[in-house]
Scaffold this motif. Structure first.
Motif, PDB file in Angstrom:
ATOM      1  N   ARG A   4      -7.072   9.018   0.990  1.00  0.00           N
ATOM      2  CA  ARG A   4      -7.848   8.284  -0.012  1.00  0.00           C
ATOM      3  C   ARG A   4      -8.411   6.995   0.582  1.00  0.00           C
ATOM      4  O   ARG A   4      -9.575   6.647   0.363  1.00  0.00           O
ATOM      5  N   TYR A   5      -7.582   6.261   1.332  1.00  0.00           N
ATOM      6  CA  TYR A   5      -8.034   5.017   1.952  1.00  0.00           C
ATOM      7  C   TYR A   5      -9.113   5.287   2.997  1.00  0.00           C
ATOM      8  O   TYR A   5     -10.098   4.551   3.097  1.00  0.00           O
ATOM      9  N   GLN A   9      -1.221   7.761   0.563  1.00  0.00           N
ATOM     10  CA  GLN A   9      -2.622   7.816   0.145  1.00  0.00           C
ATOM     11  C   GLN A   9      -3.592   7.585   1.307  1.00  0.00           C
ATOM     12  O   GLN A   9      -4.720   7.147   1.087  1.00  0.00           O
ATOM     13  N   LYS A  14       0.846  -1.191   0.000  1.00  0.00           N
ATOM     14  CA  LYS A  14       0.000   0.000   0.000  1.00  0.00           C
ATOM     15  C   LYS A  14       0.885   1.246   0.000  1.00  0.00           C
ATOM     16  O   LYS A  14       1.946   1.269   0.597  1.00  0.00           O
ATOM     17  N   SER A  59       1.617   4.541   1.455  1.00  0.00           N
ATOM     18  CA  SER A  59       1.280   5.228   2.707  1.00  0.00           C
ATOM     19  C   SER A  59       0.979   6.709   2.509  1.00  0.00           C
ATOM     20  O   SER A  59       0.427   7.349   3.395  1.00  0.00           O
ATOM     21  N   GLY A 102     -12.870   3.898   2.702  1.00  0.00           N
ATOM     22  CA  GLY A 102     -13.385   3.066   3.781  1.00  0.00           C
ATOM     23  C   GLY A 102     -14.635   3.650   4.411  1.00  0.00           C
ATOM     24  O   GLY A 102     -15.581   2.927   4.748  1.00  0.00           O
TER      25      GLY A 102
END
Length: 140
Positions: A84-85, A81, A77, A79, A89
């Motif tokens: 965005r995550y 972003q 992943k 990090s 979520g």
């Protein structure tokens, strides 16, 4: 060719059966989870996380390939972003809370006779199609 897909159909039917029997598709259980009234769903989600962690480690250790023979790779992943995550979520959680189902059980619920689940299924397909149209213009 149809014979090749039979194992995936059987796996999907088995998965749907497990979802029904474990009450994962129960709107009551999902609302119970979001209200922090019971541990049932958290136990199932925690078990799924443990199974996924073990599975990913085995995929990496044994360098497994997919059904076409292509090596399975799992990129790390990014990090940078995090926002965005978190946004993705949060949007996923809101949809889950509103419909009472995450994407996997939507099909199980429809198959179990809850015709209203056709609405979120069609909405998810439409949303995916719109994303496909907008993807070139979105920051990635």
């Amino acid at each position: 060719m149809l014979k090749n897909y039979l194992k995936y159909l059987l796996a999907g039917l088995f998965f749907g059966f497990v979802l029904v029997k474990s009450e994962v598709i129960s709107w009551f259980r999902i609302q119970e989870m979001f209200r922090f009234d019971a541990f049932h769903m958290y136990g199932i989600i925690g078990s799924a996380i443990i199974v996924a962690m073990i599975s990913i480690q085995l995929i990496k250790k044994w360098e497994l390939k997919d059904s076409t023979g292509t090596p399975i790779t799992i990129p790390p992943k990014d990090s940078s972003q995090v926002v965005r995550y978190l946004a993705g979520g949060t949007l996923f959680g809101i949809g889950w809370a509103l419909t009472g189902a995450c994407p996997g059980p939507l099909f199980t619920l429809a198959g179990a006779g809850y015709e209203i689940m056709i609405v979120p299924i069609v909405s998810a397909i439409l949303g995916t199609w719109v994303y496909g149209l907008l993807r070139p213009r979105l920051p990635h």
